[in-house]
Design a protein around this motif. Structure first.
Motif, short mmCIF file in Angstrom:
data_model
loop_
_atom_site.label_atom_id
_atom_site.label_comp_id
_atom_site.label_asym_id
_atom_site.label_seq_id
_atom_site.Cartn_x
_atom_site.Cartn_y
_atom_site.Cartn_z
N CYS A 206 0.84 -1.11 0.05
CA CYS A 206 -0.04 0.04 0.02
C CYS A 206 0.97 1.26 -0.15
CB CYS A 206 -1.02 0.07 1.13
SG CYS A 206 -2.33 -1.24 1.09
N MET A 207 2.22 1.20 0.47
CA MET A 207 2.92 2.52 0.68
C MET A 207 3.59 2.63 -0.64
SD MET A 207 4.78 1.64 4.29
CE MET A 207 5.84 3.14 4.31
N THR A 208 3.21 1.74 -1.58
CA THR A 208 4.13 2.07 -2.91
C THR A 208 3.14 2.98 -3.76
OG1 THR A 208 2.91 0.13 -3.97
CG2 THR A 208 5.10 -0.32 -3.13
N PHE A 209 1.78 3.30 -3.33
CA PHE A 209 0.95 3.95 -3.71
C PHE A 209 1.00 5.40 -3.62
CE2 PHE A 209 -1.13 -0.28 -4.20
CZ PHE A 209 -1.20 -0.35 -5.73
N PHE A 210 1.98 5.76 -2.79
CA PHE A 210 1.93 7.22 -2.37
C PHE A 210 3.54 7.81 -2.41
CE2 PHE A 210 -1.17 5.20 0.33
CZ PHE A 210 -2.39 5.93 0.04
N SER A 211 3.77 8.97 -3.25
CA SER A 211 4.89 9.26 -3.69
C SER A 211 5.82 9.93 -2.31
CB SER A 211 4.73 10.46 -4.36
OG SER A 211 4.19 11.51 -3.92
N ILE A 212 5.17 9.87 -1.09
CA ILE A 212 5.94 10.41 -0.03
C ILE A 212 6.86 9.42 0.51
CG2 ILE A 212 4.13 9.60 1.64
CD1 ILE A 212 4.88 12.46 3.26
N PHE A 213 6.59 7.96 0.43
CA PHE A 213 7.22 7.03 0.61
C PHE A 213 8.26 6.61 -0.36
CE2 PHE A 213 3.31 6.35 2.83
CZ PHE A 213 3.77 6.69 4.15
N ASP A 214 8.44 7.37 -1.31
CA ASP A 214 9.42 6.96 -2.58
C ASP A 214 10.81 7.76 -2.20
OD1 ASP A 214 10.60 6.33 -4.71
OD2 ASP A 214 9.67 7.71 -6.20
N VAL A 215 11.63 6.86 -1.49
CA VAL A 215 12.93 7.17 -0.93
C VAL A 215 14.02 6.90 -2.00
CG1 VAL A 215 14.47 7.45 0.91
CG2 VAL A 215 11.90 7.42 1.26
N PRO A 216 14.73 7.85 -2.43
CA PRO A 216 15.96 7.23 -2.98
C PRO A 216 17.02 6.73 -2.44
CG PRO A 216 15.90 9.66 -3.08
CD PRO A 216 14.62 9.06 -2.27
N VAL A 217 17.53 5.64 -2.83
CA VAL A 217 18.56 4.60 -2.35
C VAL A 217 19.66 4.49 -3.41
CG1 VAL A 217 18.89 2.51 -1.14
CG2 VAL A 217 16.91 3.50 -0.99
N PHE A 218 20.77 4.70 -2.80
CA PHE A 218 22.03 4.67 -3.41
C PHE A 218 22.55 2.97 -3.24
CE2 PHE A 218 26.79 5.35 -3.77
CZ PHE A 218 26.90 5.65 -5.34
N TRP A 219 22.38 2.36 -4.58
CA TRP A 219 22.39 1.16 -4.54
C TRP A 219 23.96 0.42 -3.85
CZ3 TRP A 219 26.17 -1.99 -6.67
CH2 TRP A 219 26.99 -1.46 -7.95
N PRO A 220 25.13 0.87 -3.89
CA PRO A 220 26.07 0.32 -3.38
C PRO A 220 26.06 0.36 -1.85
CG PRO A 220 26.74 1.86 -4.97
CD PRO A 220 25.40 1.93 -4.81
N ILE A 221 25.41 1.27 -1.08
CA ILE A 221 25.27 1.40 0.09
C ILE A 221 24.23 0.39 0.51
CG2 ILE A 221 24.31 2.83 2.32
CD1 ILE A 221 25.67 5.21 0.83
N LEU A 222 23.20 0.18 -0.25
CA LEU A 222 22.11 -0.73 0.09
C LEU A 222 22.93 -2.26 0.05
CD1 LEU A 222 19.04 -1.45 0.79
CD2 LEU A 222 19.00 -1.47 -1.90
N LEU A 223 23.72 -2.39 -0.83
CA LEU A 223 24.30 -3.73 -0.96
C LEU A 223 25.39 -3.99 0.14
CD1 LEU A 223 24.99 -6.21 -2.65
CD2 LEU A 223 26.61 -4.98 -3.97
N LEU A 224 25.92 -3.04 0.52
CA LEU A 224 27.06 -3.12 1.65
C LEU A 224 26.16 -3.34 3.05
CD1 LEU A 224 29.94 -2.72 2.68
CD2 LEU A 224 29.44 -0.52 3.21
#
Length: 83
Positions: free
Chosen positions: A20-38
């Protein structure tokens, strides 16, 4: 210990809320993928540290090469795995 029903109920609730949170743009947080992988790798090794220590302590090798196999003909001598 967590009962199985509570586990599945919590997982289902988390999936529904996250969907349900995917339908609201307020929850659209950009993530830098190397940090997410680490972050994933660090969490994996923190949670697997005890199991890895146990495998090292008892010399467990999860791969088939290097393991000895025994003949089924009643012989007591181990035979080297031919794989």
């Amino acid at each position: 210990r967590l009962p199985e029903f509570k586990f599945w109920h919590s997982c289902s609730k988390a999936i529904i809320v996250s969907f349900c949170m995917t339908f609201f743009s307020i929850f659209d947080v950009p993530v830098f993928w190397p940090i997410l992988l680490l972050y994933f790798i660090v969490l994996f090794f923190i949670t697997m540290k005890r199991q890895i220590k146990h495998m090292i302590k008892y010399k467990y090798v999860p791969f088939s090469f290097g393991k000895t196999t025994y003949n089924g003909s009643g012989g007591s001598a181990p035979a080297k795995d031919s794989k």
